[in-house]
Scaffold this motif. Structure first.
Motif, PDB file in Angstrom:
ATOM      1  N   MET A   1      57.022  31.831  37.515  1.00 17.11           N
ATOM      2  CA  MET A   1      57.252  33.207  37.931  1.00 17.11           C
ATOM      3  C   MET A   1      56.909  33.346  39.414  1.00 17.11           C
ATOM      4  N   LEU A   2      57.843  33.892  40.190  1.00 17.65           N
ATOM      5  CA  LEU A   2      57.631  34.101  41.620  1.00 17.65           C
ATOM      6  C   LEU A   2      57.194  35.529  41.850  1.00 17.65           C
ATOM      7  N   ILE A   3      56.020  35.704  42.480  1.00 19.23           N
ATOM      8  CA  ILE A   3      55.481  37.026  42.770  1.00 19.23           C
ATOM      9  C   ILE A   3      55.250  37.138  44.263  1.00 19.23           C
ATOM     10  N   SER A   4      55.676  38.244  44.861  1.00 21.00           N
ATOM     11  CA  SER A   4      55.433  38.465  46.283  1.00 21.00           C
ATOM     12  C   SER A   4      54.895  39.868  46.491  1.00 21.00           C
ATOM     13  N   LEU A   5      53.774  39.959  47.199  1.00 29.90           N
ATOM     14  CA  LEU A   5      53.183  41.252  47.537  1.00 29.90           C
ATOM     15  C   LEU A   5      53.135  41.431  49.046  1.00 29.90           C
ATOM     16  N   PHE A   6      53.973  40.682  49.735  1.00 33.49           N
ATOM     17  CA  PHE A   6      53.908  40.624  51.190  1.00 33.49           C
ATOM     18  C   PHE A   6      54.591  41.838  51.825  1.00 33.49           C
ATOM     19  N   SER A   7      54.012  42.334  52.893  1.00 34.58           N
ATOM     20  CA  SER A   7      54.596  43.415  53.683  1.00 34.58           C
ATOM     21  C   SER A   7      54.973  42.837  55.043  1.00 34.58           C
ATOM     22  N   HIS A   8      55.236  43.692  56.011  1.00 32.55           N
ATOM     23  CA  HIS A   8      55.590  43.217  57.343  1.00 32.55           C
ATOM     24  C   HIS A   8      54.356  42.790  58.151  1.00 32.55           C
ATOM     25  N   SER A   9      53.154  43.061  57.662  1.00 31.88           N
ATOM     26  CA  SER A   9      51.941  42.655  58.357  1.00 31.88           C
ATOM     27  C   SER A   9      51.630  41.193  58.081  1.00 31.88           C
ATOM     28  N   PRO A  10      50.923  40.516  58.988  1.00 24.48           N
ATOM     29  CA  PRO A  10      50.547  39.120  58.744  1.00 24.48           C
ATOM     30  C   PRO A  10      49.700  38.946  57.477  1.00 24.48           C
ATOM     31  N   VAL A  11      48.865  39.949  57.192  1.00 24.57           N
ATOM     32  CA  VAL A  11      47.968  39.883  56.039  1.00 24.57           C
ATOM     33  C   VAL A  11      48.149  41.140  55.192  1.00 24.57           C
ATOM     34  N   THR A  12      48.308  40.955  53.887  1.00 25.14           N
ATOM     35  CA  THR A  12      48.394  42.065  52.940  1.00 25.14           C
ATOM     36  C   THR A  12      47.217  41.981  51.985  1.00 25.14           C
ATOM     37  N   ALA A  13      46.458  43.066  51.843  1.00 28.67           N
ATOM     38  CA  ALA A  13      45.304  43.106  50.945  1.00 28.67           C
ATOM     39  C   ALA A  13      45.715  43.707  49.607  1.00 28.67           C
ATOM     40  N   HIS A  14      45.205  43.105  48.523  1.00 28.47           N
ATOM     41  CA  HIS A  14      45.610  43.548  47.185  1.00 28.47           C
ATOM     42  C   HIS A  14      44.401  43.553  46.257  1.00 28.47           C
ATOM     43  N   PRO A  15      43.871  44.733  45.879  1.00 29.46           N
ATOM     44  CA  PRO A  15      42.750  44.806  44.931  1.00 29.46           C
ATOM     45  C   PRO A  15      43.236  44.989  43.499  1.00 29.46           C
ATOM     46  N   VAL A  16      42.615  44.281  42.564  1.00 28.61           N
ATOM     47  CA  VAL A  16      42.913  44.473  41.144  1.00 28.61           C
ATOM     48  C   VAL A  16      41.681  44.053  40.343  1.00 28.61           C
ATOM     49  N   ASP A  17      41.374  44.814  39.289  1.00 28.72           N
ATOM     50  CA  ASP A  17      40.205  44.548  38.452  1.00 28.72           C
ATOM     51  C   ASP A  17      40.638  43.994  37.103  1.00 28.72           C
ATOM     52  N   TYR A  18      39.838  43.056  36.557  1.00 28.17           N
ATOM     53  CA  TYR A  18      40.146  42.432  35.282  1.00 28.17           C
ATOM     54  C   TYR A  18      38.918  42.472  34.371  1.00 28.17           C
ATOM     55  N   PRO A  19      39.119  42.659  33.058  1.00 30.24           N
ATOM     56  CA  PRO A  19      37.996  42.578  32.118  1.00 30.24           C
ATOM     57  C   PRO A  19      37.629  41.126  31.838  1.00 30.24           C
ATOM     58  N   ASP A  20      36.491  40.929  31.234  1.00 30.67           N
ATOM     59  CA  ASP A  20      36.048  39.591  30.844  1.00 30.67           C
ATOM     60  C   ASP A  20      37.084  38.940  29.929  1.00 30.67           C
ATOM     61  N   GLY A  21      37.391  37.671  30.203  1.00 31.18           N
ATOM     62  CA  GLY A  21      38.326  36.934  29.373  1.00 31.18           C
ATOM     63  C   GLY A  21      39.783  37.107  29.732  1.00 31.18           C
ATOM     64  N   ALA A  22      40.097  37.890  30.761  1.00 36.90           N
ATOM     65  CA  ALA A  22      41.493  38.101  31.147  1.00 36.90           C
ATOM     66  C   ALA A  22      42.094  36.815  31.693  1.00 36.90           C
ATOM     67  N   HIS A  23      43.405  36.726  31.613  1.00 36.76           N
ATOM     68  CA  HIS A  23      44.132  35.536  32.053  1.00 36.76           C
ATOM     69  C   HIS A  23      45.345  35.967  32.856  1.00 36.76           C
ATOM     70  N   GLN A  24      45.492  35.421  34.053  1.00 37.34           N
ATOM     71  CA  GLN A  24      46.687  35.641  34.861  1.00 37.34           C
ATOM     72  C   GLN A  24      47.593  34.433  34.644  1.00 37.34           C
ATOM     73  N   PRO A  25      48.756  34.607  33.991  1.00 31.01           N
ATOM     74  CA  PRO A  25      49.613  33.469  33.645  1.00 31.01           C
ATOM     75  C   PRO A  25      50.103  32.713  34.879  1.00 31.01           C
ATOM     76  N   ARG A  26      50.614  31.517  34.626  1.00 31.58           N
ATOM     77  CA  ARG A  26      51.084  30.648  35.707  1.00 31.58           C
ATOM     78  C   ARG A  26      52.184  31.328  36.510  1.00 31.58           C
ATOM     79  N   HIS A  27      52.037  31.289  37.830  1.00 27.76           N
ATOM     80  CA  HIS A  27      52.999  31.915  38.734  1.00 27.76           C
ATOM     81  C   HIS A  27      52.829  31.297  40.116  1.00 27.76           C
ATOM     82  N   LEU A  28      53.672  31.705  41.059  1.00 29.32           N
ATOM     83  CA  LEU A  28      53.543  31.281  42.451  1.00 29.32           C
ATOM     84  C   LEU A  28      54.062  32.404  43.330  1.00 29.32           C
TER      85      LEU A  28
END
Length: 255
Positions: free
Chosen positions: A1-28
């Motif tokens: 899975m291809l995921i992009s959160l990029f904007s026009h800035s050199p650096v994009t900040a992205h906050p997200v909270d996860y509960p104990d035991g959460a899993h982010q599946p394989r992606h790039l």
């Protein structure tokens, strides 16, 4: 899975909270990612290995590297996505980095809103700090042999798995002697040493939850708390008590 959160800035900040035991599946994603958590422990797994990311550390993920992430404890993830053309030289592989107090505050500030993340000064300072971070030996290598891959993948997901090498040999259809040779050839360590390193990484969330060093050391098969502390210091640069004391100081800072 291809995921992009990029904007026009050199650096994009992205906050997200996860509960104990959460899993982010394989992606790039086409950008590099500096994966950092204000709290909680993350385990990053790629085809080439695994990296454990405790609080005050971050992991660098180059562009287009497939990965998945497992969470231990409540994870407050604060990621930086950096365009490939802005990546510091020398960071062409996944690695764990020691986050400086300045970079931590810059990340926290940038994830408070786009008006902070887009600030040119914050952008420049974040890139400069990332380029100077210390690389830490928190990498668990993965083998190429398919039989070892199955064993190692199972242990990464369940570090306290009780199977001996002989048990694994029966499951994967190889002799224990063959597996011993492959561990030394492909990973440079014995099966027991590789498993012990994985279990050491598993100790981090338990220590953060308040379990005693002695109990964790005993559960992980170390002869004494002193032996466990020596291994911990080699990997993290501090004894367990020093590391936990530093984390308690960080927790008093405003997130």
């Amino acid at each position: 899975m291809l995921i992009s959160l990029f904007s026009h800035s050199p650096v994009t900040a992205h906050p997200v909270d996860y509960p104990d035991g959460a899993h982010q599946p394989r992606h790039l994603h086409p950008e590099a990612q500096l994966l950092y958590a204000v709290s909680g422990v993350m385990r990053l797994i790629t085809e080439s290995g695994a990296w454990v990311i405790p609080p005050s550390r971050a992991v660098w993920i180059p562009p287009m590297v497939q990965h998945e992430i497992f969470m231990s404890g409540e994870v407050l993830m604060r990621s930086l996505f950096i365009g490939a053309e802005h990546c510091p030289s020398g960071l062409n592989k996944c690695c764990v980095l020691a986050v400086t107090p300045l970079l931590r505050e810059l990340i926290v500030r940038a994830t408070r809103g786009p008006e902070h993340a887009a600030n040119p000064l914050i952008q420049r300072l974040m890139l400069e700090e990332v380029a100077c971070l210390e690389n830490l030996p928190l990498h668990i290598p993965m083998p190429r042999d398919r039989r070892l891959q199955g064993i190692c993948a199972a242990l990464l997901k369940t570090p306290d798995h009780a199977n001996t090498l002989e048990d694994w040999a029966q499951q994967v259809g190889a002799s224990s002697r063959t597996l011993t040779r492959l561990f030394n050839q492909e990973l440079g360590v014995s099966f027991n040493a590789w498993r012990q390193q994985v279990r050491l990484m598993e100790a981090l969330p338990r220590l953060l939850e308040g379990e005693s060093v002695q109990r964790v050391a005993n559960d992980l098969g170390y002869g004494s708390a002193r032996a466990f502390s020596a291994m911990f210091r080699r990997l993290l640069g501090e004894s367990p008590r020093e590391y936990l004391a530093a984390l308690r100081q960080l927790s008093e800072l405003k997130r």
